[in-house]
Design a protein around this motif. Structure first.
Motif, mmCIF file in Angstrom:
data_model
loop_
_atom_site.group_PDB
_atom_site.id
_atom_site.type_symbol
_atom_site.label_atom_id
_atom_site.label_comp_id
_atom_site.label_asym_id
_atom_site.label_seq_id
_atom_site.Cartn_x
_atom_site.Cartn_y
_atom_site.Cartn_z
ATOM 1 N N ARG A 117 0.822 -1.203 0.000
ATOM 2 C CA ARG A 117 0.000 0.000 0.000
ATOM 3 C C ARG A 117 0.858 1.254 0.000
ATOM 4 N N LEU B 181 -7.135 -2.384 -0.855
ATOM 5 C CA LEU B 181 -5.836 -3.069 -0.921
ATOM 6 C C LEU B 181 -5.429 -3.689 0.407
ATOM 7 N N ILE C 45 -9.476 3.103 -1.975
ATOM 8 C CA ILE C 45 -8.512 2.182 -2.579
ATOM 9 C C ILE C 45 -7.610 1.588 -1.506
ATOM 10 N N ASP C 46 -7.243 2.372 -0.507
ATOM 11 C CA ASP C 46 -6.444 1.844 0.594
ATOM 12 C C ASP C 46 -7.197 0.717 1.297
ATOM 13 N N PHE D 116 -8.476 7.833 -2.443
ATOM 14 C CA PHE D 116 -7.317 7.203 -1.807
ATOM 15 C C PHE D 116 -7.729 6.354 -0.607
ATOM 16 N N ASP E 276 1.534 2.571 -5.225
ATOM 17 C CA ASP E 276 0.572 1.483 -5.383
ATOM 18 C C ASP E 276 -0.859 1.996 -5.303
ATOM 19 N N LEU E 277 -1.112 2.929 -4.395
ATOM 20 C CA LEU E 277 -2.442 3.533 -4.302
ATOM 21 C C LEU E 277 -2.782 4.293 -5.582
ATOM 22 N N CYS E 278 -1.804 5.015 -6.122
ATOM 23 C CA CYS E 278 -2.036 5.763 -7.364
ATOM 24 C C CYS E 278 -2.314 4.821 -8.529
ATOM 25 N N LEU F 102 -5.815 3.265 -8.032
ATOM 26 C CA LEU F 102 -6.888 4.230 -8.278
ATOM 27 C C LEU F 102 -6.946 4.601 -9.751
#
Length: 124
Positions: free
Chosen positions: A16, A115, A111-112, A108, A20-22, A25
Motif C-alpha cells: 500500500r 488493498l 482504494i487503501d 485514496f 501502489d495507491l495511485c 486508483l
C-alpha cells in the motif's frame, strides 16, 4: 486509454505504498481530480469525467460510484444555494472544486481499504 494507465492491483499482495495507491486508483482519476482541485473552471468537467472513470473502474467501481453520488448531491445542493458574492455558475464551480478535493481524498481512502488484506485473526 493506453493499457498502462488502467487501474491495476499491486504486484505484491498487501502493498500500500503511495505509488501502489495511485496505480490502483488509476492515474487518469488522479490527474482529472487534481486539475479540478487546482482551477475552478475545470472542476465541473472534472467531476463529470470522474463519474466516467469511476463507472469503468475494474475493481472499485461500486464504492467509488457510491462516494461520487454522495459528493454530487452535496455539490448540487451547495451550488443551488444562493451566494451573495458569486453567480450561480461560479457557485457550482466552487462547490465542484470542493467536491474534487473530497473525491480525491475519498478515492485514496477507498482504494487503501480495498488493498488492505483481511485480518486472518478475525473470524466472523
Amino acid at each position: 486509454m493506453p493499457r498502462r494507465l488502467d487501474p491495476r492491483m499491486p504486484a505484491t499482495a498487501g502493498s500500500r505504498s503511495f505509488l501502489d495507491l495511485c496505480r490502483a486508483l488509476g492515474w487518469p482519476w488522479i490527474v482529472v481530480l487534481a486539475l479540478g482541485c487546482v482551477w475552478s473552471p475545470l472542476s465541473i468537467p472534472a467531476l463529470i469525467l470522474a463519474w466516467l472513470l469511476a463507472w469503468r473502474h475494474p475493481f472499485a467501481a461500486g464504492r467509488l460510484n457510491k462516494a461520487l453520488t454522495a459528493v454530487t448531491v452535496v455539490v448540487i445542493i451547495g451550488g443551488a444555494t444562493e451566494s451573495p458574492v458569486r453567480t450561480v455558475l461560479a457557485q457550482f464551480a466552487w462547490m465542484s472544486r470542493l467536491g474534487c478535493i473530497v473525491m480525491l481524498a475519498l478515492g485514496f481512502i477507498l482504494i487503501d481499504r480495498r488493498l488492505t488484506p483481511p485480518d486472518p485473526r478475525s473470524r466472523r
